[in-house]
Design an enzyme around this catalytic site. Structure first.
Site, PDB file in Angstrom:
ATOM      1  NE  ARG A  21     -13.530   0.736  26.577  1.00  0.00           N
ATOM      2  CZ  ARG A  21     -14.681   0.021  25.994  1.00  0.00           C
ATOM      3  NH1 ARG A  21     -15.544  -0.352  26.776  1.00  0.00           N
ATOM      4  NH2 ARG A  21     -14.695  -0.150  24.850  1.00  0.00           N
TER       5      ARG A  21
ATOM      6  N   GLY B 215      -7.594  -6.177  18.028  1.00  0.00           N
ATOM      7  CA  GLY B 215      -9.057  -5.761  17.707  1.00  0.00           C
ATOM      8  C   GLY B 215     -10.303  -6.821  17.929  1.00  0.00           C
TER       9      GLY B 215
ATOM     10  CB  CYS C  51     -16.973  18.504  39.689  1.00  0.00           C
ATOM     11  SG  CYS C  51     -16.382  18.484  41.201  1.00  0.00           S
ATOM     12  CD  GLU C  52     -16.639  16.241  33.126  1.00  0.00           C
ATOM     13  OE1 GLU C  52     -17.215  16.223  32.040  1.00  0.00           O
ATOM     14  OE2 GLU C  52     -15.479  16.581  33.365  1.00  0.00           O
TER      15      GLU C  52
HETATM   16  N1  LLP Z   1      -2.114  -3.756  18.231  1.00  0.00           N
HETATM   17  C1  LLP Z   1      -2.255  -2.539  17.875  1.00  0.00           C
HETATM   18  C2  LLP Z   1      -1.468  -1.998  16.901  1.00  0.00           C
HETATM   19  C3  LLP Z   1      -3.230  -1.615  18.647  1.00  0.00           C
HETATM   20  O1  LLP Z   1      -3.336  -0.436  18.336  1.00  0.00           O
HETATM   21  C4  LLP Z   1      -4.336  -2.134  19.439  1.00  0.00           C
HETATM   22  C5  LLP Z   1      -5.130  -1.519  20.191  1.00  0.00           C
HETATM   23  C6  LLP Z   1      -4.010  -3.460  19.905  1.00  0.00           C
HETATM   24  C7  LLP Z   1      -3.251  -4.340  19.372  1.00  0.00           C
HETATM   25  C8  LLP Z   1      -4.938  -4.093  20.632  1.00  0.00           C
HETATM   26  O2  LLP Z   1      -6.199  -3.904  20.330  1.00  0.00           O
HETATM   27  P1  LLP Z   1      -7.481  -5.206  21.134  1.00  0.00           P
HETATM   28  O3  LLP Z   1      -7.246  -6.494  20.923  1.00  0.00           O
HETATM   29  O4  LLP Z   1      -7.357  -4.641  22.637  1.00  0.00           O
HETATM   30  O5  LLP Z   1      -8.775  -4.429  20.712  1.00  0.00           O
HETATM   31  N2  LLP Z   1      -9.327   2.645  24.122  1.00  0.00           N
HETATM   32  C9  LLP Z   1     -10.182   1.762  23.368  1.00  0.00           C
HETATM   33  C10 LLP Z   1      -9.330   0.922  22.407  1.00  0.00           C
HETATM   34  C11 LLP Z   1      -8.237   1.298  21.906  1.00  0.00           C
HETATM   35  C12 LLP Z   1      -7.395   0.304  21.255  1.00  0.00           C
HETATM   36  C13 LLP Z   1      -6.176   0.755  20.800  1.00  0.00           C
HETATM   37  N3  LLP Z   1      -5.379   0.015  20.052  1.00  0.00           N
HETATM   38  C14 LLP Z   1     -11.274   1.183  23.992  1.00  0.00           C
HETATM   39  O6  LLP Z   1     -11.297   1.335  25.286  1.00  0.00           O
HETATM   40  O7  LLP Z   1     -12.195   0.603  23.507  1.00  0.00           O
END
Ligand code: LLP
Length: 422
Positions: free
Chosen positions: A320, A243, A351-352
């Site tokens: 994103r 996160g 196409c949007e």
């Molecule tokens: N651990 C768990 C249980 C998670 O669900 C996630 C991300 C991570 C670790 C890794 O998180 P990070 O360090 O990458 O923030 N598609 C979205 C982000 C979705 C994240 C989902 N879970 C975006 O493009 O911002």
């Protein structure tokens, strides 16, 4: 003057003799002509450096969250650098295993793991299973009753924290599909049940409060809420999830992985815990290592309104902006230090009208059709969330290092687009 902030580029970026962007000794314009566009370019040493930083910062275990970007080359790179891998589906598990990562180095996540996904992981003695629901506990108990090995598990707790980030990537609040709520009493029941079940070896708890979080405070709060559960139940492991946010655009500033870990360890000390602390960084490992190169195909000035610059990719290689309204910078790799005096809207070829990459992208005034245009900080959740919308083939991915480019994912072909049709 509005020059692209250098800090948004991969670590090993430099300026070539003609003013062009060079990454890890590779001229980005040459990469575009050799491999075509759109192209994801990753600075391999940047990736390796972030993996090593995570391993140093979390001696209790650092798991690369593969959802951020996964292919065999990335899985083996993270493993070589000493990380374990967080996989959240059978598909991610499969790719990691195909890359040669031992199952013992994988942590299996997911809020709706199928019996089949669990069976493969248990049979291969996956490192950890992060249990997310009572139904999952039922499934594990059935599988173990059938003779599969007892897994080591963490229970995912939902602490009731709303971290400051986009609603779609918040996961710590009570109203969440993930984990066992602390406030609802589910957490207590799950831990009691796991502790007494012969089908699981309960080793710890997990918490993941969301993604793209800039304030270390939220992680400290998560430790304060979840940490005591380890102490009260005699559990030796605390996984704080991923996160950590990264800077995408000018003016943003995120803690480093080391700073993030220091805040987490401080909080653990303050709670007085003696536990193994692990973390699952995804974005912070890969985001800034990657740059996407596109070719400008059409420029449409609408007097008094805006100028649209259309490139040869779009929401299929970076959804994103459409999903989260995420901002990106733009620049021209042929003149990476040039003043970006013109504001344009960079769109794709889908196409949007929602197919937007950068709403107010700054570019040099002499931008022309045929130029290579780049967006930095596209290493996370671009390729991995990409699609074939409009049957646009997925881009290729290259890793660059010491002047050499290595193709790690080839460009999809029109033939590939037909391979599932029967
Ligand atoms: N651990 C768990 C249980 C998670 O669900 C996630 C991300 C991570 C670790 C890794 O998180 P990070 O360090 O990458 O923030 N598609 C979205 C982000 C979705 C994240 C989902 N879970 C975006 O493009 O911002």
């Amino acid at each position: 003057m509005s020059v692209l902030p250098w800090s948004l580029l991969p670590d090993n970026s430099s300026v070539g003799p003609a003013g062009q962007l060079v990454v890890a000794g590779c001229d980005t314009l040459e990469l575009a002509s050799e491999f075509g566009t759109p192209l994801f370019v990753y600075d391999e040493d940047h990736l390796r450096a972030r993996c090593r930083e995570a391993v140093r910062a979390f001696p209790g275990g650092a798991q690369y969250a593969t959802k951020a970007f996964l292919c065999k080359a990335m899985a083996s790179l993270a493993y070589e650098e000493g990380m374990q891998l967080d996989v959240s589906t059978g598909g991610e598990y499969h790719v990691a295993r195909a890359a040669g990562v031992p199952a013992q180095h994988l942590v299996l996540h997911g809020n709706n793991k199928s019996e089949q996904e669990l069976a493969v992981a248990l049979r291969e003695r996956v490192g950890r299973v992060v249990v997310d629901s009572f139904d999952e506990l039922d499934r594990i108990e059935r599988l173990v009753a059938e003779g599969l090995p007892v897994p080591q598990v963490l229970i995912r707790l939902t602490p009731g924290i709303e971290a400051h980030t986009h609603e779609y990537v918040q996961t710590g609040q009570d109203d969440s599909k993930f984990g066992f709520g602390i406030h609802t009493g589910a957490a207590e029941e799950a831990i009691r049940r796991a502790a007494s079940s012969p089908a699981v070896a309960l080793v710890g708890v997990h918490v993941h409060i969301g993604s793209q979080i800039f304030e270390a405070d939220f992680f400290e709060r998560a430790v304060h809420i979840v940490g005591p559960w380890c102490r009260d139940h005699g559990l030796a492991e605390l996984s704080i999830g991923g996160g950590l946010g990264v800077a995408y655009v000018e003016g943003e500033d995120a803690p480093t992985i080391t700073e993030w870990a220091a805040a987490v360890h401080r909080a653990v000390d303050r709670v007085g815990l003696d536990v193994r602390v692990s973390a699952e960084p995804g974005r912070s490992i890969v985001a800034q290592a990657g740059v996407t190169l596109y070719t400008v195909g059409t420029i449409k000035p609408i007097p008094g309104i805006r100028t649209y610059v259309a490139v040869d990719g779009g929401m299929s290689d970076n959804p994103r902006p459409v999903l989260y309204d995420s901002g990106y910078e733009t620049f021209l790799p042929r003149a990476v230090l040039a003043d970006r005096s013109k504001v344009v809207t960079v769109v794709g070829k889908h196409c949007e009208s929602g197919d937007l990459l950068v709403r107010d992208g700054k570019v040099p005034a002499d931008l022309a059709v045929g130029d290579i245009l780049a967006t930095p900080v596209t290493g996370a959740y671009g390729h991995s969330m990409g699609s074939n919308y409009n049957k646009v083939p997925r881009p290729a991915v290259v890793f660059v290092r010491n002047g050499t480019a290595r193709l790690v994912v080839r460009r999809e072909t029109y033939e590939d687009l037909l391979r599932l049709d029967v």
